[in-house]
Scaffold this active site. Structure first.
Site, PDB file in Angstrom:
ATOM      1  CB  ALA A 189      24.058  11.108 -25.903  1.00 17.49           C
TER       2      ALA A 189
ATOM      3  CE  LYS B 119      -1.303   4.889   9.662  1.00 21.24           C
ATOM      4  NZ  LYS B 119      -0.879   5.360   8.365  1.00 21.24           N
TER       5      LYS B 119
ATOM      6  CB  CYS C  52      14.294 -21.937 -12.255  1.00 21.94           C
ATOM      7  SG  CYS C  52      12.862 -20.931 -12.699  1.00 21.94           S
TER       8      CYS C  52
HETATM    9  S1  IVH Z   1       2.819   7.759  15.542  1.00 21.95           S
HETATM   10  C1  IVH Z   1       6.241   5.611  17.200  1.00 21.95           C
HETATM   11  N1  IVH Z   1       0.741   9.236  14.953  1.00 21.95           N
HETATM   12  O1  IVH Z   1       1.555   6.595  10.083  1.00 21.95           O
HETATM   13  C2  IVH Z   1       5.055   6.261  16.632  1.00 21.95           C
HETATM   14  N2  IVH Z   1       1.902   8.197  13.164  1.00 21.95           N
HETATM   15  O2  IVH Z   1       1.707   3.731   9.524  1.00 21.95           O
HETATM   16  C3  IVH Z   1       5.148   6.484  15.190  1.00 21.95           C
HETATM   17  N3  IVH Z   1       1.035   8.731  10.954  1.00 21.95           N
HETATM   18  O3  IVH Z   1       5.047   6.318   9.994  1.00 21.95           O
HETATM   19  C4  IVH Z   1       4.043   7.060  14.505  1.00 21.95           C
HETATM   20  N4  IVH Z   1      -0.587  10.055  11.628  1.00 21.95           N
HETATM   21  O4  IVH Z   1       3.974   8.520   9.143  1.00 21.95           O
HETATM   22  C5  IVH Z   1       1.722   8.456  14.475  1.00 21.95           C
HETATM   23  N5  IVH Z   1      -1.070  10.622  14.593  1.00 21.95           N
HETATM   24  C6  IVH Z   1      -0.108   9.844  14.111  1.00 21.95           C
HETATM   25  C7  IVH Z   1       0.056   9.615  12.726  1.00 21.95           C
HETATM   26  C8  IVH Z   1       1.076   8.775  12.294  1.00 21.95           C
HETATM   27  C9  IVH Z   1       0.018   9.515  10.572  1.00 21.95           C
HETATM   28  C10 IVH Z   1       1.880   7.956  10.026  1.00 21.95           C
HETATM   29  C11 IVH Z   1       3.374   8.024  10.294  1.00 21.95           C
HETATM   30  C12 IVH Z   1       3.793   6.595  10.504  1.00 21.95           C
HETATM   31  C13 IVH Z   1       2.712   5.858   9.795  1.00 21.95           C
HETATM   32  C14 IVH Z   1       2.588   4.436  10.287  1.00 21.95           C
END
Ligand code: IVH
Length: 728
Positions: A47, A131, A456
């Protein structure tokens, strides 16, 4: 005079005031939208929301020249359901497979060599990249100009966040020397310092603080107001790409270097490695720097450096074969296990859940953890080997929690020395806590299941929750909470999926309207009905996944959809298979003897990657009269679209069924199979009338002979290579 003054104050506010009010209203409505749509956590009543919208409309009608460019009234409608428009990625945004230890990394290297047919000591370079723990973003440049920015979403469809991406200073608006079309992919993240500052600001403003930098980055990028994004210092590292109109590098390493010369930020820790031992050494080196980087990383990524190899290796359904993420070990913390609850899942599985005294693990407050199954609680794994040195887990115990990435927290250890003297071993229930039905554990099944599939309530509700979940129908405004409400609602009941699509017409017939109920209102009811109507169009793979067959996850659902092409074909094959002899034989070994008389059964189980368990699950469900009726009811409400095509669109191999037999010389079997699938062909391991092409390698035996007898097209390896080359 006094009179005029008064009228001005009350009924005719000055333009300046109206402007202020419009800003205020836009801010409030936007905040309410975000709370409702993005966070699923409404902060004001319907609302109150309706009143804001009405007031905004009234002012805009009276002062049309003051309507703001970002007026909330422009945002209601198509894009309001999620706040952003959707973008279908021109090439799927993949995620990464994970490695957790040395063996996993060795396995990764070995399988790549095997796939490519390389000797163990042949030269094979990798890049090692940190990563980044943020969220991935795909940036599309046409003629060097940034024209689109999309989040990953489910990998196929993401959200258009261009306005926000433009604000990120690490993301160039224009590129130097770029291919005509180039999609640069990478990670959006926020540094520790900026994160702390942002949270401080949020706190001062009485706004929500973020649990960790990753959430802060995601929340900021998915901010509906670019002005708000501007105040949040997002950053970006480029490390990958999607569609490109021409090659721009030969190796992963060069590609990243090229991104840098185009104007992107790249991660300086990226390096090359020549062997598994070098990969592991660099992993340790990067892990050692983790704490001093100033931003979160949760592992390193290894990628095959040679782009030609990357192309040959290709991808599985959601992850490339040429890369893997080697995760850092999970964060741990100790806390008290307060109770063990049993949850009943959609297939009747009884899952024990640990209720914990809340504890922070890696920046996130954890109050629940999974306990897997009853063996796990007594200290055994699925092979009856002892785990945790055979220590069982009891309510009242002091337990160690760990969390890896986004997965549900787990219990890694229990401290028996702190066990209360009066504690008793946990007894796992043998009846369903939801319906009281018998809960049975079959031989070779790790899980105890409620046998009362039909009535269930817990199973029914969980099935419905799965049906509306992400990856399935994904209906905005219809989550777990709402499903439970409708399930128990006498006038607007949702007991099976078809009921969802009847909500609106039933509501029209009802005396008391959904819009008048507690927690609802005109807007949320209208939006819900609109979201439901929009989801009537559904792709076949999503539909199959949504139905929640046992053993059928997103990958198997896509395999089934691709194979059968239509719902009718699937139903026809499964129901015919149900009457075939192989379907009624339980022992897998004996089934072999009945395959000749069971062509439909054979067709299902020959779909590569699927097997008897999937066939059984489909047949069981379709053979149940009530389940069949529920599915038919549902189908009557839907428009089913063919599966989103991930493959080369007009391949002459699309839809063809291929068998590889004999030994191939120029490519491995795995590579051959992947190359066929990339072009939309299906690869069968079994042999039947439906086979279109047999690719015969050297010393092909009985299958080749059979193919000759049946008059099926037979080609050799070179012809196959020719075919895929001309087709891609
Ligand atoms: S490569 C086809 N490189 O990790 C290749 N990913 O767990 C796709 N990520 O979705 C990803 N650092 O968001 C790649 N140096 C890096 C990365 C990276 C972080 C992330 C990315 C991906 C996720 C997968």
């Amino acid at each position: 005079m006094e009179d005029t003054q008064k009228r001005n104050d009350v009924s005719e506010p000055s333009e300046e005031e109206v402007r202020k009010q419009l800003v205020e209203l836009a801010t409030q409505i936007r905040a309410a939208n975000i709370a409702y749509y993005t966070n699923d956590d409404p902060q004001i009543s319907d609302a109150a929301y309706d009143a804001l919208v009405k007031k905004n409309k009234k002012l805009e009608a009276a002062f049309p020249h003051l309507i703001r460019a970002d007026s909330p009234s422009h945002q209601i409608g198509a894009t309001a359901a999620t706040g952003f428009s959707k973008i279908t990625h021109s090439s799927r945004m993949l995620s990464l497979d994970n490695a957790f230890d040395k063996e996993d990394v060795e396995g990764f290297d070995t399988s790549i060599r095997k796939f490519l047919g390389l000797e163990q000591d042949a030269k094979l370079d990798y890049t090692v990249e940190p990563k980044i723990d943020g969220l991935s973003l795909s940036l599309r440049y046409v003629d060097g100009v940034l024209v689109q920015a999309a989040t990953r979403g489910d990998g196929t469809v993401g959200e258009n966040v261009l306005a926000n991406a433009r604000i990120v200073s690490d993301i160039p608006d224009r590129l130097i020397d770029a291919p005509q079309v180039l999609e640069v992919r990478g990670e959006v993240y926020i540094t520790h310092e900026d994160f702390a500052e942002l949270n401080e600001r949020q706190q001062r403003a009485g706004a929500k603080t973020f649990a960790n930098p990753r959430n802060a980055a995601a929340g900021s990028l998915r901010q509906l107001d670019p002005e708000v994004t501007r105040s949040r210092p997002l950053r970006f590292f480029a490390y990958s790409w999607g569609e490109v109109s021409r090659g721009f590098a030969r190796t992963q390493f060069d590609a990243i270097a090229t991104f840098q010369s185009m104007g992107f930020k790249i991660n300086k820790l990226t390096q090359l490695a020549q062997s598994v031992s070098q990969l592991l050494a660099q992993y340790e080196q990067i892990e050692g720097q983790r704490a001093s980087l100033g931003y979160d990383i949760d592992g390193v990524v290894y990628k095959v450096n040679d782009l030609n190899f990357q192309q040959r290796l290709g991808a599985r359904s959601t992850t490339p074969r040429w890369a893997i993420a080697h995760k850092f070990s999970a964060e741990r913390a100790w806390t008290r296990l307060e109770a063990i609850d049993i949850q009943v899942g959609r297939t009747g599985a009884l899952s024990p859940v640990a209720r914990l005294t809340p504890v922070t693990v890696g920046g996130v407050v954890v109050s629940n953890a999974t306990l897997h199954n009853e063996d796990y609680i007594i200290g055994q794994d699925s092979q009856s080997q002892s785990i945790r040195d055979g220590k069982d887990i009891r309510p009242g115990d002091w337990v160690q929690i760990y969390r890896a990435g986004d997965v549900i927290p787990k219990i890694s250890d229990v401290d028996i020395s702190k066990r209360p003297p009066d504690s008793r071993p946990f007894t796992f229930p043998t009846s369903c806590p939801a319906c009281g039905g018998a809960a049975i554990r079959k031989e070779n099944d790790a899980v105890r299941r409620c046998t009362n599939a039909m009535s269930c309530p817990a199973q029914a509700v969980e099935k419905l929750k799965h049906f509306v979940s992400r990856g399935a129908f994904d209906i905005a405004g219809l989550g777990g909470k709402q499903i439970e409400m409708f399930y128990n609602d006498p006038t607007l009941p949702v007991h099976e999926p078809a009921d969802i699509f009847l909500l609106q017409s039933r509501d029209q017939e009802n005396q008391s309207k959904l819009a008048d109920r507690d927690g609802w209102g005109e807007t949320s009811a209208r939006n819900l009905f609109a979201a439901i109507a929009a989801s009537r169009k559904v792709t076949l793979d999503r539909l199959i996944f949504a139905l929640g067959f046992r053993n059928v996850g997103e990958v198997a659902a896509a395999d089934l959809a691709r194979h059968f092409g239509s719902w009718e074909r699937l139903v026809e094959t499964v129901t015919t298979a149900a009457r075939e002899p192989a379907a009624s034989v339980r022992a897998e070994k004996q089934r072999k003897d009945f395959l000749n008389e069971s062509p439909n059964w054979l067709e299902i189980t020959s779909i590569d990657g699927l097997g008897d368990a999937v066939a059984d699950a489909l047949i069981n469900r379709f053979s149940d009269r009530f389940e069949r009726k529920a599915m038919d009811n549902l189908i009557g409400q839907l428009e089913i679209l063919p599966i989103a095509r991930l493959i080369v669109a007009d391949s002459q191999l699309a839809g063809r069924m291929i068998v590889f037999t004999g030994s191939l010389q120029k490519m491995t079997r795995a590579e051959a199979k992947a190359s066929a699938e990339r072009l939309g062909a299906k690869v069968s391991s079994g042999f039947s009338k439906k086979i279109d092409i047999v690719v015969a390698g050297e010393a092909a035996g009985s299958k080749l002979k059979k193919a000759q007898e049946m008059g099926i097209t037979i080609i050799d390896e070179d012809q196959w290579l020719e075919l895929i080359r001309s087709d891609s």
